[in-house]
Motif scaffolding. Structure first.
Motif, PDB file in Angstrom:
ATOM      1  N   ALA B 142       6.705   4.673   6.805  1.00 34.89           N
ATOM      2  CA  ALA B 142       7.474   3.493   7.252  1.00 34.89           C
ATOM      3  C   ALA B 142       6.587   2.613   8.125  1.00 34.89           C
ATOM      4  O   ALA B 142       6.538   1.380   7.954  1.00 34.89           O
ATOM      5  CB  ALA B 142       8.726   3.925   8.024  1.00 34.89           C
ATOM      6  N   LEU B 143       5.878   3.241   9.046  1.00 35.12           N
ATOM      7  CA  LEU B 143       4.930   2.497   9.874  1.00 35.12           C
ATOM      8  C   LEU B 143       3.874   1.827   8.997  1.00 35.12           C
ATOM      9  O   LEU B 143       3.471   0.674   9.234  1.00 35.12           O
ATOM     10  CB  LEU B 143       4.253   3.451  10.869  1.00 35.12           C
ATOM     11  CG  LEU B 143       3.281   2.825  11.869  1.00 35.12           C
ATOM     12  CD1 LEU B 143       4.020   1.899  12.831  1.00 35.12           C
ATOM     13  CD2 LEU B 143       2.533   3.905  12.651  1.00 35.12           C
ATOM     14  N   GLY B 144       3.475   2.538   7.947  1.00 33.25           N
ATOM     15  CA  GLY B 144       2.478   1.988   7.024  1.00 33.25           C
ATOM     16  C   GLY B 144       2.942   0.686   6.379  1.00 33.25           C
ATOM     17  O   GLY B 144       2.260  -0.334   6.462  1.00 33.25           O
ATOM     18  N   VAL B 145       4.100   0.704   5.758  1.00 34.50           N
ATOM     19  CA  VAL B 145       4.515  -0.512   5.043  1.00 34.50           C
ATOM     20  C   VAL B 145       4.867  -1.628   6.027  1.00 34.50           C
ATOM     21  O   VAL B 145       4.576  -2.801   5.757  1.00 34.50           O
ATOM     22  CB  VAL B 145       5.681  -0.274   4.051  1.00 34.50           C
ATOM     23  CG1 VAL B 145       5.288   0.765   2.996  1.00 34.50           C
ATOM     24  CG2 VAL B 145       6.944   0.129   4.740  1.00 34.50           C
ATOM     25  N   LEU B 146       5.470  -1.299   7.172  1.00 30.33           N
ATOM     26  CA  LEU B 146       5.778  -2.346   8.159  1.00 30.33           C
ATOM     27  C   LEU B 146       4.490  -3.039   8.606  1.00 30.33           C
ATOM     28  O   LEU B 146       4.421  -4.273   8.697  1.00 30.33           O
ATOM     29  CB  LEU B 146       6.536  -1.759   9.355  1.00 30.33           C
ATOM     30  CG  LEU B 146       8.004  -1.385   9.092  1.00 30.33           C
ATOM     31  CD1 LEU B 146       8.567  -0.545  10.239  1.00 30.33           C
ATOM     32  CD2 LEU B 146       8.871  -2.624   8.872  1.00 30.33           C
ATOM     33  N   THR B 147       3.450  -2.236   8.856  1.00 27.62           N
ATOM     34  CA  THR B 147       2.164  -2.801   9.278  1.00 27.62           C
ATOM     35  C   THR B 147       1.559  -3.665   8.164  1.00 27.62           C
ATOM     36  O   THR B 147       1.106  -4.785   8.403  1.00 27.62           O
ATOM     37  CB  THR B 147       1.195  -1.662   9.659  1.00 27.62           C
ATOM     38  OG1 THR B 147       1.823  -0.818  10.632  1.00 27.62           O
ATOM     39  CG2 THR B 147      -0.103  -2.224  10.232  1.00 27.62           C
ATOM     40  N   ALA B 148       1.583  -3.131   6.933  1.00 27.76           N
ATOM     41  CA  ALA B 148       1.002  -3.876   5.809  1.00 27.76           C
ATOM     42  C   ALA B 148       1.740  -5.193   5.575  1.00 27.76           C
ATOM     43  O   ALA B 148       1.151  -6.196   5.179  1.00 27.76           O
ATOM     44  CB  ALA B 148       1.028  -3.014   4.547  1.00 27.76           C
ATOM     45  N   LEU B 149       3.062  -5.179   5.809  1.00 25.51           N
ATOM     46  CA  LEU B 149       3.862  -6.401   5.608  1.00 25.51           C
ATOM     47  C   LEU B 149       3.690  -7.389   6.758  1.00 25.51           C
ATOM     48  O   LEU B 149       4.113  -8.540   6.658  1.00 25.51           O
ATOM     49  CB  LEU B 149       5.359  -6.036   5.494  1.00 25.51           C
ATOM     50  CG  LEU B 149       5.790  -5.219   4.277  1.00 25.51           C
ATOM     51  CD1 LEU B 149       7.243  -4.767   4.435  1.00 25.51           C
ATOM     52  CD2 LEU B 149       5.618  -6.014   2.983  1.00 25.51           C
ATOM     53  N   GLY B 150       3.093  -6.920   7.856  1.00 23.51           N
ATOM     54  CA  GLY B 150       2.945  -7.785   9.025  1.00 23.51           C
ATOM     55  C   GLY B 150       4.190  -7.852   9.884  1.00 23.51           C
ATOM     56  O   GLY B 150       4.380  -8.786  10.665  1.00 23.51           O
ATOM     57  N   GLU B 151       5.055  -6.828   9.745  1.00 22.50           N
ATOM     58  CA  GLU B 151       6.276  -6.780  10.553  1.00 22.50           C
ATOM     59  C   GLU B 151       5.991  -6.013  11.854  1.00 22.50           C
ATOM     60  O   GLU B 151       5.190  -5.077  11.846  1.00 22.50           O
ATOM     61  CB  GLU B 151       7.391  -6.074   9.787  1.00 22.50           C
ATOM     62  CG  GLU B 151       7.859  -6.815   8.554  1.00 22.50           C
ATOM     63  CD  GLU B 151       8.703  -8.035   8.916  1.00 22.50           C
ATOM     64  OE1 GLU B 151       9.313  -8.048   9.998  1.00 22.50           O
ATOM     65  OE2 GLU B 151       8.731  -8.985   8.102  1.00 22.50           O
ATOM     66  N   PRO B 152       6.670  -6.402  12.937  1.00 20.18           N
ATOM     67  CA  PRO B 152       6.538  -5.627  14.171  1.00 20.18           C
ATOM     68  C   PRO B 152       6.852  -4.168  13.867  1.00 20.18           C
ATOM     69  O   PRO B 152       7.917  -3.871  13.319  1.00 20.18           O
ATOM     70  CB  PRO B 152       7.593  -6.234  15.095  1.00 20.18           C
ATOM     71  CG  PRO B 152       7.881  -7.577  14.532  1.00 20.18           C
ATOM     72  CD  PRO B 152       7.626  -7.494  13.054  1.00 20.18           C
ATOM     73  N   ALA B 153       5.938  -3.309  14.210  1.00 16.14           N
ATOM     74  CA  ALA B 153       6.031  -1.945  13.699  1.00 16.14           C
ATOM     75  C   ALA B 153       6.279  -0.936  14.809  1.00 16.14           C
ATOM     76  O   ALA B 153       5.376  -0.544  15.531  1.00 16.14           O
ATOM     77  CB  ALA B 153       4.756  -1.596  12.941  1.00 16.14           C
ATOM     78  N   ALA B 195      -0.169   0.956  -1.379  1.00 16.44           N
ATOM     79  CA  ALA B 195      -1.312   1.255  -0.509  1.00 16.44           C
ATOM     80  C   ALA B 195      -1.002   2.327   0.535  1.00 16.44           C
ATOM     81  O   ALA B 195      -1.752   3.285   0.705  1.00 16.44           O
ATOM     82  CB  ALA B 195      -1.776  -0.020   0.177  1.00 16.44           C
ATOM     83  N   VAL B 196       0.111   2.159   1.236  1.00 15.59           N
ATOM     84  CA  VAL B 196       0.360   3.022   2.407  1.00 15.59           C
ATOM     85  C   VAL B 196       1.818   3.479   2.529  1.00 15.59           C
ATOM     86  O   VAL B 196       2.284   3.789   3.624  1.00 15.59           O
ATOM     87  CB  VAL B 196      -0.057   2.295   3.716  1.00 15.59           C
ATOM     88  CG1 VAL B 196      -1.580   2.224   3.829  1.00 15.59           C
ATOM     89  CG2 VAL B 196       0.558   0.900   3.798  1.00 15.59           C
ATOM     90  N   GLY B 197       2.540   3.517   1.403  1.00 11.66           N
ATOM     91  CA  GLY B 197       3.942   3.917   1.455  1.00 11.66           C
ATOM     92  C   GLY B 197       4.165   5.301   0.853  1.00 11.66           C
ATOM     93  O   GLY B 197       3.252   6.103   0.742  1.00 11.66           O
ATOM     94  N   ASP B 198       5.429   5.565   0.498  1.00 11.89           N
ATOM     95  CA  ASP B 198       5.781   6.806  -0.187  1.00 11.89           C
ATOM     96  C   ASP B 198       6.762   6.473  -1.316  1.00 11.89           C
ATOM     97  O   ASP B 198       7.350   5.386  -1.322  1.00 11.89           O
ATOM     98  CB  ASP B 198       6.378   7.821   0.803  1.00 11.89           C
ATOM     99  CG  ASP B 198       7.749   7.408   1.320  1.00 11.89           C
ATOM    100  OD1 ASP B 198       8.681   7.225   0.500  1.00 11.89           O
ATOM    101  OD2 ASP B 198       7.908   7.249   2.548  1.00 11.89           O
ATOM    102  N   PRO B 199       6.931   7.402  -2.281  1.00 11.81           N
ATOM    103  CA  PRO B 199       7.744   7.060  -3.466  1.00 11.81           C
ATOM    104  C   PRO B 199       9.233   6.881  -3.182  1.00 11.81           C
ATOM    105  O   PRO B 199       9.947   6.284  -3.996  1.00 11.81           O
ATOM    106  CB  PRO B 199       7.500   8.235  -4.420  1.00 11.81           C
ATOM    107  CG  PRO B 199       7.020   9.357  -3.555  1.00 11.81           C
ATOM    108  CD  PRO B 199       6.291   8.728  -2.416  1.00 11.81           C
TER     109      PRO B 199
END
Lengths: 341, 341
Positions: B142-153, B195-199
């Protein structure tokens, strides 16, 4: 109370005149997948059709779903050899579709299926299980194993006129292809399934045996196909109490069902849902002897208290309407045409 | 109302200190499979353990199951990349386990998973869906995709002391391995998952988008992992109403959850099950900040009417007792030791 529904297919259903009168083989393969969706979600979700006969008789799954909406019960669908995908959740026991009984081997790994199903049945914590089936062509494979076991072989049909002679010829061909004669599998039930059965049979038998061993009470929900399963279990040496619960439609057509059940030491419960009290095509078709049973219909009907049978008939109308089947028997365009037996 | 539970795994959970404090990787892979069984049958049936932390905190599946036994709801488990077998019935969408986010590709077919999940979500006839998740390591992805999306993580943890710096290092390594920097996947949500999420993320997101498109109301049942899913949906251009329902345990720990939900235009529901009123280890551990959320726990708690919350706490004791977890926190020998986050 949990209802377990092994759902599978056998190429035996593709034999001309055995099953699915009027429907294409492509559509018939979808029937158990659609049945699972109807039971689980109340309508087909990904399957391309609602199984309905040309005369407007819906799959027994519609009736079983109506019972579920009236009395409520948990459902677990087991993939016992589905050919087509289903949107319903299924337990995966790694079971392949069955081949034509007229080939030398109809269910190559019958023993292994029984063992895996046994493990699954033994793992369930419920005290009461009701086990049904949906497999097009299932009355022919039932005739197959009963004959191979040397049991008096009478089977029902989803058609008002049972094509029993055709079934017998298919079974005789199947036994010959397996180098067997009637009665040769006495005491060797999985040999019978391997030669002339279908993959749903060892699944139902295995789950039942496993659940019985872990102390559950099991009701086999169905007609002559469940007689075949009961025979498999008795030939496997399972001597625990067994019950069969079916519809009055099967019991009326298979006159010696009571005697058969007595011989197999099975308690028999027959439920009449009173469909003759309604002027609705779906229920009329059942009264005329179509479909009769399947998808645990008779077993689940036995769960309906007497005072709620009218509510059940109301609910059958609701479910049929949702499935696009009108009271006057005009299926809407999107419903398929498909009867199995 | 149907509760849908995508259950899956990612090798990210195997990274030291990320998840499953004190448990072996072999046991952790069983957690989502066991969770599915607990939700479906009330106890593990084929999984070799009940997920319980060393301090006696049971998996949130135990709480969700207790809610189910009090208020009743249908459950559909979706196999969103299970590694170990489960005795629960699962919907098969052909989803593989995820790989370690520190490799170049964590979920190779994120787009395809989203599309298939979308089709499944759109097929469901229910008007109301509640969608949860169980995936060890899920707060890191979750931290991975929030960071990749540019959302406050900011993400929560199943541990009282959130190993957030460790998670950030893992995510930074994961982004670097994928040649990405924070925010590079703005507007490309499935790139972020790949890149940095889960299924489980594209499964939940896809089911949600499909169900919303066919007119259903959807509640995302979970904490910061569902914030990540909501962000994925907003970045995918889904602008329909969205709700997140979680526990007070998450809300207390993730202080800015309300602001985050406002920014993502998500309604937030927080339910406090009143576990502080009981002298029972399982409930005490939740009050101490362990586990906090998962397996749709917060969402299903929102279904419990105020007048039934005491009955729910009684039922939690019953379920825990069935799972071998005593009120004084001595798990019986056969329960495993396993916490996930």
């Amino acid at each position: 109370m949990r209802v377990v529904l092994p759902a599978g297919t056998t190429e035996t259903a593709l034999i001309d005149g055995i099953s699915a009168a009027g429907a294409s083989p492509e559509l018939m393969a979808h029937t158990p997948s659609a049945d699972a969706e109807i039971l689980e979600y109340g309508e087909p979700t990904t399957a391309p059709l609602t199984p309905v006969s040309p005369s407007g008789c819906p799959t027994p799954a519609a009736i079983t779903r109506a019972v579920r909406e009236v009395v409520g019960f948990d459902v677990t669908v087991v993939d016992a050899g589905l050919t087509e995908p289903t949107g319903a959740a299924t337990v995966d026991l790694d079971i392949d579709p069955g081949t034509d009984v007229r080939t030398p081997t109809a269910v190559p790994d019958a023993d292994a299926i029984y063992d895996r199903a046994h493990g699954f049945g033994a793992s369930l914590p419920e005290d009461d299980l009701l086990i049904g089936e949906t497999v097009p062509g299932g009355t022919t494979t039932a005739l197959g194993v009963l004959t191979a076991l040397g049991e008096p072989a009478t089977v029902s049909s989803s058609l008002p006129e049972n094509p029993v002679e055709r079934k017998r010829r298919v079974v005789d061909e199947g036994l010959a292809a397996s180098d067997l004669e009637a009665g040769d599998c006495d005491g060797a039930p999985m040999e019978a399934v391997r030669a002339v059965g279908d993959p749903v049979q060892p699944t139902v038998a295995g789950i039942t045996a496993g659940a019985l061993e872990s102390g559950a009470e099991v009701t086999l929900a169905g007609g002559t196909q469940m007689v075949a399963v009961a025979a498999l279990l008795r030939h496997a040496g399972v001597d625990a109490a067994l019950s069969i619960a079916t519809t009055s439609f099967v019991a009326d057509a298979a006159g010696d069902l009571e005697t058969t059940c007595e011989r197999l030491d099975c308690e028999l419960t027959v439920t009449d849902p009173g469909f003759d009290r309604r002027d609705h095509t779906a229920m009329e078709r059942y009264c005329a002897g179509e479909a009769k049973e399947g998808v645990a219909m008779g077993g689940t009907l036995s769960l309906v208290p007497d005072g709620k049978m009218a509510a059940l008939r109301d609910r059958v109308e609701t479910v049929c309407s949702r499935l696009g089947i009108d009271a006057d028997g005009s299926p809407k365009e999107e419903t398929g045409s498909n009867t199995t037996e």
